[in-house]
Design a protein around this motif. Structure first.
Motif, short mmCIF file in Angstrom:
data_model
loop_
_atom_site.label_atom_id
_atom_site.label_comp_id
_atom_site.label_asym_id
_atom_site.label_seq_id
_atom_site.Cartn_x
_atom_site.Cartn_y
_atom_site.Cartn_z
N HIS A 4 0.85 -1.18 0.00
CA HIS A 4 0.00 0.00 0.00
C HIS A 4 0.90 1.24 0.00
O HIS A 4 1.92 1.26 0.68
CB HIS A 4 -0.90 -0.01 1.24
CG HIS A 4 -2.00 0.97 1.15
ND1 HIS A 4 -1.82 2.30 1.42
CD2 HIS A 4 -3.30 0.84 0.79
CE1 HIS A 4 -2.96 2.94 1.26
NE2 HIS A 4 -3.88 2.08 0.87
N PRO A 5 0.53 2.27 -0.75
CA PRO A 5 1.37 3.48 -0.82
C PRO A 5 1.69 4.09 0.55
O PRO A 5 2.78 4.61 0.76
CB PRO A 5 0.54 4.45 -1.66
CG PRO A 5 -0.37 3.59 -2.45
CD PRO A 5 -0.63 2.37 -1.63
N SER A 6 0.76 3.98 1.49
CA SER A 6 1.00 4.57 2.81
C SER A 6 2.09 3.82 3.59
O SER A 6 2.65 4.36 4.54
CB SER A 6 -0.29 4.61 3.62
OG SER A 6 -0.72 3.31 3.92
N GLU A 7 2.40 2.60 3.17
CA GLU A 7 3.44 1.81 3.84
C GLU A 7 4.77 1.82 3.08
O GLU A 7 5.77 1.31 3.58
CB GLU A 7 2.96 0.36 3.99
CG GLU A 7 1.72 0.21 4.85
CD GLU A 7 1.95 0.69 6.26
OE1 GLU A 7 3.02 0.42 6.83
OE2 GLU A 7 1.06 1.37 6.81
N MET A 8 4.76 2.38 1.91
CA MET A 8 5.91 2.31 1.01
C MET A 8 7.20 2.86 1.62
O MET A 8 8.25 2.24 1.49
CB MET A 8 5.56 3.08 -0.26
CG MET A 8 6.54 2.99 -1.35
SD MET A 8 5.79 3.72 -2.81
CE MET A 8 7.13 4.71 -3.37
N PHE A 9 7.15 4.00 2.27
CA PHE A 9 8.36 4.64 2.80
C PHE A 9 8.58 4.35 4.28
O PHE A 9 9.67 4.57 4.79
CB PHE A 9 8.30 6.15 2.59
CG PHE A 9 8.28 6.57 1.15
CD1 PHE A 9 9.39 6.41 0.35
CD2 PHE A 9 7.14 7.13 0.59
CE1 PHE A 9 9.38 6.80 -0.98
CE2 PHE A 9 7.11 7.52 -0.74
CZ PHE A 9 8.24 7.35 -1.52
#
Length: 64
Positions: A4-9
């Motif tokens: 998920h994009p919110s977990e990417m970084f």
């Protein structure tokens, strides 16, 4: 992709120390605010991941 994009970084704690509510990095590991240029690059990566994640979700839903 599955991430998920919110977990990417968030897993990159060797690079970033603070994140906004969407999981986007706001400060580097030294606590300095990320530059506008770097933010722009990261935003492109984030948006690309959003698209890939959406496609992944649609593909998995179509299989069901």
């Amino acid at each position: 992709m599955k991430i998920h994009p919110s977990e990417m970084f968030r897993s990159e704690t060797d690079k970033y120390s603070s994140f906004d509510e969407t999981g986007f990095p706001t400060h580097d590991v030294e606590g300095k605010e990320i530059s506008k240029g770097q933010t722009k690059k990261l935003r492109k990566l984030y948006e690309a991941q959003e698209k890939l994640h959406k496609e992944y979700l649609e593909a998995t839903q179509n299989r069901s």
